[in-house]
Design a protein around this motif. Sequence first.
Motif, PDB file in Angstrom:
ATOM      1  N   GLN A   5      39.640  44.128  32.465  1.00  0.00           N
ATOM      2  CA  GLN A   5      38.732  42.993  32.451  1.00  0.00           C
ATOM      3  C   GLN A   5      37.602  43.181  33.459  1.00  0.00           C
ATOM      4  O   GLN A   5      37.823  43.663  34.567  1.00  0.00           O
ATOM      5  CB  GLN A   5      39.504  41.699  32.767  1.00  0.00           C
ATOM      6  CG  GLN A   5      38.831  40.437  32.289  1.00  0.00           C
ATOM      7  CD  GLN A   5      37.796  39.865  33.255  1.00  0.00           C
ATOM      8  OE1 GLN A   5      37.805  40.157  34.438  1.00  0.00           O
ATOM      9  NE2 GLN A   5      36.897  39.057  32.742  1.00  0.00           N
ATOM     10  N   PHE A   6      36.393  42.825  33.019  1.00  0.00           N
ATOM     11  CA  PHE A   6      35.272  42.881  33.954  1.00  0.00           C
ATOM     12  C   PHE A   6      34.858  41.468  34.322  1.00  0.00           C
ATOM     13  O   PHE A   6      34.612  40.652  33.446  1.00  0.00           O
ATOM     14  CB  PHE A   6      34.067  43.613  33.350  1.00  0.00           C
ATOM     15  CG  PHE A   6      32.976  43.825  34.364  1.00  0.00           C
ATOM     16  CD1 PHE A   6      32.920  44.985  35.110  1.00  0.00           C
ATOM     17  CD2 PHE A   6      32.040  42.835  34.622  1.00  0.00           C
ATOM     18  CE1 PHE A   6      31.938  45.174  36.069  1.00  0.00           C
ATOM     19  CE2 PHE A   6      31.065  43.011  35.584  1.00  0.00           C
ATOM     20  CZ  PHE A   6      31.011  44.180  36.302  1.00  0.00           C
ATOM     21  N   PRO A   7      34.820  41.157  35.630  1.00  0.00           N
ATOM     22  CA  PRO A   7      34.926  42.092  36.749  1.00  0.00           C
ATOM     23  C   PRO A   7      36.294  42.190  37.417  1.00  0.00           C
ATOM     24  O   PRO A   7      36.503  43.069  38.249  1.00  0.00           O
ATOM     25  CB  PRO A   7      33.919  41.497  37.745  1.00  0.00           C
ATOM     26  CG  PRO A   7      34.007  40.028  37.504  1.00  0.00           C
ATOM     27  CD  PRO A   7      34.239  39.853  36.031  1.00  0.00           C
ATOM     28  N   LEU A   8      37.224  41.293  37.114  1.00  0.00           N
ATOM     29  CA  LEU A   8      38.442  41.196  37.927  1.00  0.00           C
ATOM     30  C   LEU A   8      39.391  42.370  37.760  1.00  0.00           C
ATOM     31  O   LEU A   8      40.236  42.613  38.608  1.00  0.00           O
ATOM     32  CB  LEU A   8      39.173  39.881  37.618  1.00  0.00           C
ATOM     33  CG  LEU A   8      38.417  38.608  38.037  1.00  0.00           C
ATOM     34  CD1 LEU A   8      39.222  37.363  37.698  1.00  0.00           C
ATOM     35  CD2 LEU A   8      38.089  38.638  39.529  1.00  0.00           C
ATOM     36  N   GLY A   9      39.292  43.099  36.643  1.00  0.00           N
ATOM     37  CA  GLY A   9      40.038  44.349  36.513  1.00  0.00           C
ATOM     38  C   GLY A   9      41.448  44.242  35.989  1.00  0.00           C
ATOM     39  O   GLY A   9      42.161  45.241  35.918  1.00  0.00           O
ATOM     40  N   GLY A  10      41.893  43.042  35.599  1.00  0.00           N
ATOM     41  CA  GLY A  10      43.259  42.887  35.102  1.00  0.00           C
ATOM     42  C   GLY A  10      43.428  43.367  33.677  1.00  0.00           C
ATOM     43  O   GLY A  10      42.462  43.628  32.957  1.00  0.00           O
ATOM     44  N   THR A  11      44.694  43.497  33.252  1.00  0.00           N
ATOM     45  CA  THR A  11      45.029  43.891  31.883  1.00  0.00           C
ATOM     46  C   THR A  11      45.693  42.716  31.185  1.00  0.00           C
ATOM     47  O   THR A  11      46.617  42.095  31.719  1.00  0.00           O
ATOM     48  CB  THR A  11      45.985  45.095  31.882  1.00  0.00           C
ATOM     49  OG1 THR A  11      45.342  46.198  32.537  1.00  0.00           O
ATOM     50  CG2 THR A  11      46.364  45.499  30.465  1.00  0.00           C
ATOM     51  N   LEU A  12      45.224  42.400  29.997  1.00  0.00           N
ATOM     52  CA  LEU A  12      45.763  41.273  29.231  1.00  0.00           C
ATOM     53  C   LEU A  12      47.193  41.572  28.802  1.00  0.00           C
ATOM     54  O   LEU A  12      47.461  42.600  28.173  1.00  0.00           O
ATOM     55  CB  LEU A  12      44.885  41.015  28.000  1.00  0.00           C
ATOM     56  CG  LEU A  12      45.181  39.777  27.176  1.00  0.00           C
ATOM     57  CD1 LEU A  12      44.951  38.498  27.991  1.00  0.00           C
ATOM     58  CD2 LEU A  12      44.318  39.762  25.910  1.00  0.00           C
ATOM     59  N   THR A  13      48.116  40.665  29.136  1.00  0.00           N
ATOM     60  CA  THR A  13      49.527  40.876  28.812  1.00  0.00           C
ATOM     61  C   THR A  13      49.773  40.758  27.307  1.00  0.00           C
ATOM     62  O   THR A  13      48.989  40.127  26.591  1.00  0.00           O
ATOM     63  CB  THR A  13      50.407  39.844  29.536  1.00  0.00           C
ATOM     64  OG1 THR A  13      50.064  38.527  29.071  1.00  0.00           O
ATOM     65  CG2 THR A  13      50.217  39.923  31.037  1.00  0.00           C
TER      66      THR A  13
END
Length: 473
Positions: A247-255
Motif C-alpha cells: 500500500q502507498f504510502p503506508l506499505g502494508g499488505t492487504l490480508t
Amino acid sequence: MMWFQVDKSSRKTLTQQVYEQLINYILDGNIKTNEKLPSSRELANSLGVSRNIILEVYDQLVSEGYLTVIPRSGTFVAPGSMINKIKYQDTYKEKLVHEEPSKDIIDFKAATPAMDHFPRKVWGRLAKEVCYEASDSIFGYQSSEGLLELREELSKYLHINRGVKSTSEQIVITSGATQALSLITKLLTSNGEYIAVEDPVTDEMRTIFSYNGASIFPVPVDDKGINPEHLSQESPPGFIFVLPSHQFPLGGTLTVQRRIQLIEYARKFNCYIVEDDYDSEFTYEGTPVHSVQGLDPERVIYVGTFSKILSPTLRIGYVVLPTSLIESFKKLKWYTDRHNSSLEQLILTRFLKDGFLDRHVRKMKRIYKQRRDTLVNSLGRHFPDCTILGQAAGMHLVVEFHSIEFTKKLIKSVEEESNVKIYSVDQYSILKGSHLNKIVMGYGSLSAEKIEEGVKNLKDAVSVYMQTGRRLN
C-alpha cells in the motif's frame, strides 16, 4: 518601405527568410492594405538574392491570400491581411530567469526506480534487432489493445509471478498506469458514480480520478490494508481503488480476509475493484502475495506498469479486464491514442520472452534490498526511537516518530537547511491530521552513500528545528 536583410549563413533557406519577413510586415500593418509591393526584380536586387526566390515567395503569398495581383499594375497587399497583435507576458521565461540554480538535493521521493541500472546494452541490442527484423506491417497502424505477441507473454508472466488469471484477449496495453486509470475512471464513473479510495493514497491517483470528473470517498487504511467495513451499504461506488500488495504510502499488505470481504462487496453491489500492482515484484521477506484479481477475475480490474520495474521513460502499462468490459475499454482506448508504439512493444516482448526481465528483477531486488537495509540501519542509529513500517517490499518505507510532527514548516526547514527532501504521510491523506508523525522515505534511486548522508543531515536539521524553529512558531 520595407527594410530587412537575409542571412546566407542561416539554417533557414533564403526563400523561407524572405517569406517570413514579408508576412510579418503585412500582419503588423507595416505594409498597408492595397499598398503596392516592389517588383520582383527590384526586391531581389535590394536583398541580393535571385529573382526566382522573390517570384516563388510572391506566388506563395498570393495563394495564401496575403497578396493580390492586378494585371499591368503590380502586386498589392490584400484587404483583411493585417491583425492587431496582443503582447502576452511570457511568465514562464521570467520565472526561469529568476529561479535560483538547483541545489544538490537528496530526494527521498518514493516509487522512483534506479535509472542508473536500466539495462541499456540489452535493450539497445534488442531495439536494433527488432527494428531490422520486424516485418513492414509493424510500421503501420495496429490494434488499440496492443500487439498480440506482447499480450501473450504478459499473460504468462503475470500468471507465474502474480497469480493473475487472464487470456491475451483480456489485456490492453496502455501508456503507463496513468492512462489505464484514467480510462477506467471514464468507463466506470460516466453516470456520476464516485470512487472509493484508500486513505492515505498517492496524490497522483486522486488527481487522475478527479480530473476525469469523479468524486472521491476516502476509506481508512490500517496495518491490514483498506478496511471494507467503511464502504457504503446504501450507495456503492463505481469502483474501489486498492494497492493491496504494498500500500502507498503506508506499505502494508492487504490480508486475505479483507480481500475476500472486498470481493463479496463487489459481487453484492455489482461494482468493480481496481487493483494497482505497481511494485509487487520487489519483495524482500517471504513470498510475494498473489493478486486479488486471481480470486475473482470478473470483479477485479488489474493494472500494472513497467515504469517502476524498468524505467518511467518507456510509458508501457497494461490493464487486465473482466470479459464484460473488454470491448468498451478497447473502444475508449482507440479514441484516446489509437495504439502505443509498436516497436517498443516488440522490444519488451523479446525482453520478456528471452528471460531478461526476470534477471533484471532479481538483480534489482538485491540492489534495493541493500539500499533498504542501509536506510533502516541509518535510521536506527540516528532516530533510535522511531518505528519503521512497510519495509518488507517495494522501494519505500514509512518512518513513524513518537514526538515529532512533520508540519509543512518543518519539512521546508529540513530542505532549506540540509538539502534533504522528505514527504509527510499527511501530504497523501484525504482526511488531514492523522499522520503528521509519519514520513515516507523512498530509497530506490539513492546510493548507499546518499542515503547515509541524507539521514544524518535529516537528523541534524530536525534537531536544530526542534531547538529553535519550534520556539519561534
